[in-house]
Design a protein around this motif. Structure first.
Motif, PDB file in Angstrom:
ATOM      1  N   LEU A  75       0.809  -1.213   0.000  1.00  0.00           N
ATOM      2  CA  LEU A  75       0.000   0.000   0.000  1.00  0.00           C
ATOM      3  C   LEU A  75       0.845   1.265   0.000  1.00  0.00           C
ATOM      4  N   VAL A  81      -4.388   0.514  -5.670  1.00  0.00           N
ATOM      5  CA  VAL A  81      -4.296  -0.725  -4.889  1.00  0.00           C
ATOM      6  C   VAL A  81      -5.380  -1.668  -5.384  1.00  0.00           C
ATOM      7  N   PRO A 109      -6.269   1.830   3.009  1.00  0.00           N
ATOM      8  CA  PRO A 109      -5.588   2.538   1.920  1.00  0.00           C
ATOM      9  C   PRO A 109      -5.730   4.052   2.080  1.00  0.00           C
ATOM     10  N   LEU A 114      -8.644   2.664  -4.827  1.00  0.00           N
ATOM     11  CA  LEU A 114      -8.799   1.271  -4.408  1.00  0.00           C
ATOM     12  C   LEU A 114      -9.630   0.547  -5.463  1.00  0.00           C
TER      13      LEU A 114
END
Length: 416
Positions: A75, A81, A109, A114
């Motif tokens: 991360l 991510v 995150p 994401l």
């Protein structure tokens, strides 16, 4: 180029990480399995997937790909991510999201987009978005086992779901150019389930047609050829077989049915798709019994154990479902598969196809490995105690097989 973190080094995560690194991005891929991470650092992928080991080695060599057991490392400083975590079938058919929740509970995150690549029930990405401080994008995978690298680098389509247009476009820009759909998160999630369940439905449909052909004296090969000529239907997924399996179709059909039930939507077509598939293994066993006689103590040879050719994946393999039913009736099973070397359940795994056929009262073709169509048929016939083959895939050259003195029992064709 982008900095990408990938959480999960399974089939989807590893392909995603290696291919993004090949495209020039810098990727850190995390997994909780220390043994797997240690092997991946040596470019040992432990799976039969063409080109994947080469891309992993290339990424390690160039420094664009790294592996870790620390999610925080993946991360750190990542612009994107990717969650590539397993979502197996739960107790009631629903997708088990415990791995996804565990990761998000351990590390939040920050400063990134994401991306949910795991196959998750409709609404999951929206639920995740409500608990995160970063944009959340649904980006389902469409990777076929045995073709994963090619599917990633030359995708048929890319689906991105988000309520943030900028985040959606930034994810889309990571990929090679391909037809793309940008939509909402729920629709993106449903595209994956809808696609897999539709393909499963085609397979169940053609297997029911094959059963009808056997009773009506028709030929499933000719029937499906006539269907393929209709451009509205297409050619794919119209071959009969022992049923569908693998890591996606069984869990995705059950998950979509569970979602439908939860939404109070009756989906009898999907339920029938699953029920039809569950009957297929029993139909194969009936054919073997008719060909070989009583199965108790009878030696049966099996050609193919993986759920399809081109992979070493045994998960929910219809071949193993057939093997289990044969073993329940007392059959002694010897099998051969190019990608399976260790005994599997009730099946003793032989070194060659001829070894699997030796002294067998019936030989059953269960996986469509091309090499099975090229066997030395006189040698196969000479080694069997009763020369009869049940070809569940209609893979074998009928004329060569029968010329060798072997009785061939096909699928979707009238019995001899």
């Amino acid at each position: 180029m982008a900095r990408i973190g990938v959480i999960g080094a399974g089939y989807v995560g590893l392909t995603t990480a290696a291919c993004f690194a090949h495209l020039g991005h810098r990727v850190v891929c995390a997994d909780v399995d220390e043994g797997k991470v240690t092997a991946l650092r040596r470019a040992e992928i432990g799976a039969h997937e063409p080109r994947l080991a080469e891309l992993v080695a290339e990424g390690l060599r160039t420094g664009r790909l790294a592996f870790t057991t620390d999610n925080g490392e993946a991360l750190a400083d990542a612009e994107f991510v990717y969650l590539c975590l397993p979502t197996p079938t739960g107790e009631n058919g629903e997708a088990d999201l415990s791995a996804v929740h565990a990761v998000l509970g351990d590390a939040e995150p920050d400063g990134c987009v994401l991306v949910v690549k795991s196959t998750v029930p409709i609404g999951t990405s929206d639920d995740i978005a409500r608990s995160q401080r970063v944009p959340v994008v649904s980006n389902p995978e469409f990777l076929r086992e045995g073709h994963a690298v090619d599917d990633f680098l030359r995708p048929q389509r890319i689906v991105v779901g988000a309520d943030d247009e900028s985040a959606a476009r930034s994810v889309l820009a990571l990929y090679p150019e391909a037809p793309a759909l940008v939509t909402d998160r729920a629709s993106a999630e449903l595209v994956k389930y809808a696609s897999n369940c539709f393909l499963a439905m085609k397979l169940s449909y053609v297997n029911s047609l094959a059963e009808l052909c056997e009773q009506a004296g028709a030929d499933i090969g000719d029937v499906t050829e006539g269907m393929r000529l209709d451009e509205r239907i297409g050619a794919a997924f119209l071959r009969p077989g022992p049923g569908w399996g693998g890591s996606c179709f069984p869990k995705d059909t059950r998950a979509l049915l569970s979602t439908s039930d939860g939404a109070h939507v009756d989906f009898p077509l999907l339920r029938a798709t699953i029920d039809t598939n569950e009957r297929q293994a029993r139909r194969v066993v009936e054919k073997v019994r008719e060909a070989a006689g009583p199965l108790a103590g009878t030696r049966i040879g099996l050609l193919g154990l993986t759920f399809k050719a081109g992979t070493d994946d045994l998960r929910d393999s219809p071949a193993l479902a057939v093997a289990g039913l044969l073993a329940d009736e007392g059959a002694v099973l010897t099998g051969y598969d190019p990608c399976v070397t260790a005994d599997t359940g009730p099946v003793h795994v032989a070194e060659t196809a001829l070894d699997a056929a030796h002294d067998a009262s019936a030989l059953v073709v269960l996986t469509e490995w091309p090499e099975f169509a090229e066997l030395d048929w006189p040698a196969v016939a000479a080694g069997m105690s009763r020369p009869v083959i049940v070809d569940t895939r209609n893979l074998l050259p009928a004329d060569k097989v029968t010329e060798s003195g072997i009785r061939l029992v096909s699928t979707g064709r009238a019995a001899d």
